[in-house]
Design a protein around this motif. Structure first.
Motif, short mmCIF file in Angstrom:
data_model
loop_
_atom_site.label_atom_id
_atom_site.label_comp_id
_atom_site.label_asym_id
_atom_site.label_seq_id
_atom_site.Cartn_x
_atom_site.Cartn_y
_atom_site.Cartn_z
N MET A 194 0.86 -1.18 0.00
CA MET A 194 0.00 0.00 0.00
C MET A 194 0.89 1.23 0.00
O MET A 194 1.81 1.33 0.81
CB MET A 194 -0.88 -0.03 1.24
CG MET A 194 -1.66 1.25 1.45
SD MET A 194 -2.97 1.55 0.28
CE MET A 194 -4.27 0.66 1.02
N GLN A 195 0.61 2.13 -0.91
CA GLN A 195 1.39 3.35 -1.02
C GLN A 195 0.44 4.53 -1.15
O GLN A 195 -0.41 4.55 -2.05
CB GLN A 195 2.33 3.27 -2.22
CG GLN A 195 3.32 2.12 -2.06
CD GLN A 195 4.36 2.12 -3.14
OE1 GLN A 195 5.12 3.07 -3.23
NE2 GLN A 195 4.41 1.06 -3.93
N LEU A 196 0.62 5.52 -0.27
CA LEU A 196 -0.26 6.68 -0.18
C LEU A 196 0.54 7.96 -0.43
O LEU A 196 1.63 8.12 0.13
CB LEU A 196 -0.90 6.76 1.20
CG LEU A 196 -1.58 5.50 1.73
CD1 LEU A 196 -2.00 5.70 3.18
CD2 LEU A 196 -2.76 5.13 0.85
N LEU A 197 -0.02 8.85 -1.23
CA LEU A 197 0.60 10.15 -1.47
C LEU A 197 -0.39 11.22 -1.08
O LEU A 197 -1.50 11.28 -1.62
CB LEU A 197 0.98 10.30 -2.94
CG LEU A 197 1.69 11.61 -3.31
CD1 LEU A 197 3.08 11.67 -2.67
CD2 LEU A 197 1.78 11.78 -4.81
N VAL A 198 -0.01 12.08 -0.13
CA VAL A 198 -0.86 13.19 0.29
C VAL A 198 -0.45 14.41 -0.53
O VAL A 198 0.75 14.74 -0.63
CB VAL A 198 -0.70 13.48 1.80
CG1 VAL A 198 -1.67 14.57 2.23
CG2 VAL A 198 -0.91 12.22 2.63
N VAL A 199 -1.44 15.08 -1.12
CA VAL A 199 -1.16 16.18 -2.05
C VAL A 199 -1.85 17.46 -1.59
O VAL A 199 -3.05 17.46 -1.29
CB VAL A 199 -1.65 15.82 -3.47
CG1 VAL A 199 -1.29 16.94 -4.46
CG2 VAL A 199 -1.06 14.49 -3.94
N CYS A 200 -1.08 18.55 -1.56
CA CYS A 200 -1.65 19.87 -1.32
C CYS A 200 -1.09 20.80 -2.39
O CYS A 200 -0.63 20.35 -3.44
CB CYS A 200 -1.39 20.37 0.09
SG CYS A 200 0.31 20.82 0.48
N LEU A 201 -1.10 22.08 -2.14
CA LEU A 201 -0.69 23.05 -3.16
C LEU A 201 0.83 23.15 -3.30
O LEU A 201 1.38 22.92 -4.37
CB LEU A 201 -1.31 24.40 -2.84
CG LEU A 201 -1.17 25.50 -3.89
CD1 LEU A 201 -1.80 25.09 -5.20
CD2 LEU A 201 -1.80 26.78 -3.38
N GLY A 202 1.52 23.50 -2.22
CA GLY A 202 2.95 23.74 -2.32
C GLY A 202 3.83 22.72 -1.63
O GLY A 202 5.05 22.79 -1.71
N ASN A 203 3.23 21.78 -0.91
CA ASN A 203 3.95 20.72 -0.20
C ASN A 203 4.87 21.27 0.89
O ASN A 203 5.94 20.75 1.13
CB ASN A 203 4.71 19.83 -1.18
CG ASN A 203 5.22 18.53 -0.58
OD1 ASN A 203 6.27 18.04 -0.96
ND2 ASN A 203 4.51 17.94 0.36
N ILE A 204 4.41 22.33 1.58
CA ILE A 204 5.20 22.85 2.70
C ILE A 204 4.39 23.00 3.99
O ILE A 204 4.97 23.27 5.04
CB ILE A 204 5.89 24.19 2.37
CG1 ILE A 204 4.89 25.27 2.03
CG2 ILE A 204 6.94 24.00 1.29
CD1 ILE A 204 5.47 26.68 2.03
N CYS A 205 3.07 22.83 3.92
CA CYS A 205 2.25 22.97 5.13
C CYS A 205 1.39 21.73 5.37
O CYS A 205 1.74 20.87 6.17
CB CYS A 205 1.33 24.19 5.05
SG CYS A 205 2.17 25.79 4.95
N ARG A 206 0.27 21.65 4.66
CA ARG A 206 -0.71 20.60 4.94
C ARG A 206 -0.19 19.20 4.64
O ARG A 206 -0.31 18.31 5.49
CB ARG A 206 -1.99 20.86 4.13
CG ARG A 206 -2.69 22.12 4.55
CD ARG A 206 -3.86 22.42 3.66
NE ARG A 206 -3.41 22.84 2.33
CZ ARG A 206 -4.23 23.11 1.32
NH1 ARG A 206 -5.53 22.95 1.47
NH2 ARG A 206 -3.75 23.51 0.17
N SER A 207 0.34 19.00 3.45
CA SER A 207 0.72 17.62 3.09
C SER A 207 1.91 17.10 3.90
O SER A 207 1.89 15.93 4.31
CB SER A 207 0.94 17.46 1.59
OG SER A 207 1.91 18.33 1.08
N PRO A 208 2.94 17.90 4.22
CA PRO A 208 3.99 17.33 5.08
C PRO A 208 3.50 17.08 6.50
O PRO A 208 3.92 16.11 7.15
CB PRO A 208 5.12 18.35 5.03
CG PRO A 208 4.58 19.58 4.43
CD PRO A 208 3.33 19.20 3.68
#
Length: 163
Positions: free
Chosen positions: A1-15
């Motif tokens: 299982m591999q999950l990728l969380v995606v947001c706009l700039g990858n510096i707040c929500r997704s990390p």
């Protein structure tokens, strides 16, 4: 299982979501589930998470300082089982970029996880222009979604990755 969380700039929500999810998975004995994060935009590629995101995660015992922003790539649609988006705009952007040979499924992170605490449209609010309290609120949202994700993965057995 591999999950990728995606947001706009990858510096707040997704990390922050990546850090919360990794910690919850590790504690649940599900560390074999691979978690990563990316952004739809390229503004911050190679940069660490926002200092406020790092500080917020650290207050909750999670170190995300070693993460580096990256942009969503076409290969991610084949490499990951799920692309889990922070909000509806990210969801639309990720769907619009989906290559014809994509294998990943796409959903809002909070909806996919089954997080009953997520209200409204299921979006993780963007704290970038806010203060510390906005980052704390986002942490509460992503950590609740991570707890719900663990319950989902346990119930599914995480064998196929495509449930």
């Amino acid at each position: 299982m591999q999950l990728l969380v995606v947001c706009l700039g990858n510096i707040c929500r997704s990390p922050m979501a990546e850090g919360a999810l990794r910690r919850r998975l590790e504690r649940a004995g599900l560390a074999h589930v691979r978690v990563d994060s990316a952004g739809t935009g390229d503004w911050h590629v190679g940069e660490p998470p926002d200092r406020r995101a790092i500080a917020t995660a650290a207050r909750h015992g999670v170190d995300i300082s070693g993460l580096r922003a990256r942009q969503l790539q076409a290969a991610d649609y084949r490499r990951f089982d799920w692309l889990l988006c922070a909000d509806l705009q990210n969801l639309r952007d990720v769907q619009a970029r989906q290559p014809p040979d994509a294998g990943a499924r796409i959903d809002l992170y909070t909806r996919w996880s089954g997080d009953a605490m997520a209200g409204g449209d299921g979006a993780i609010p963007d704290p970038y222009t806010g203060g510390e309290e906005h980052f704390e609120h986002v942490w509460s949202v992503v950590d609740a979604a991570a707890a719900a994700a663990v319950r989902r993965l346990r119930a599914a057995g995480t064998s196929s990755g495509r449930d």
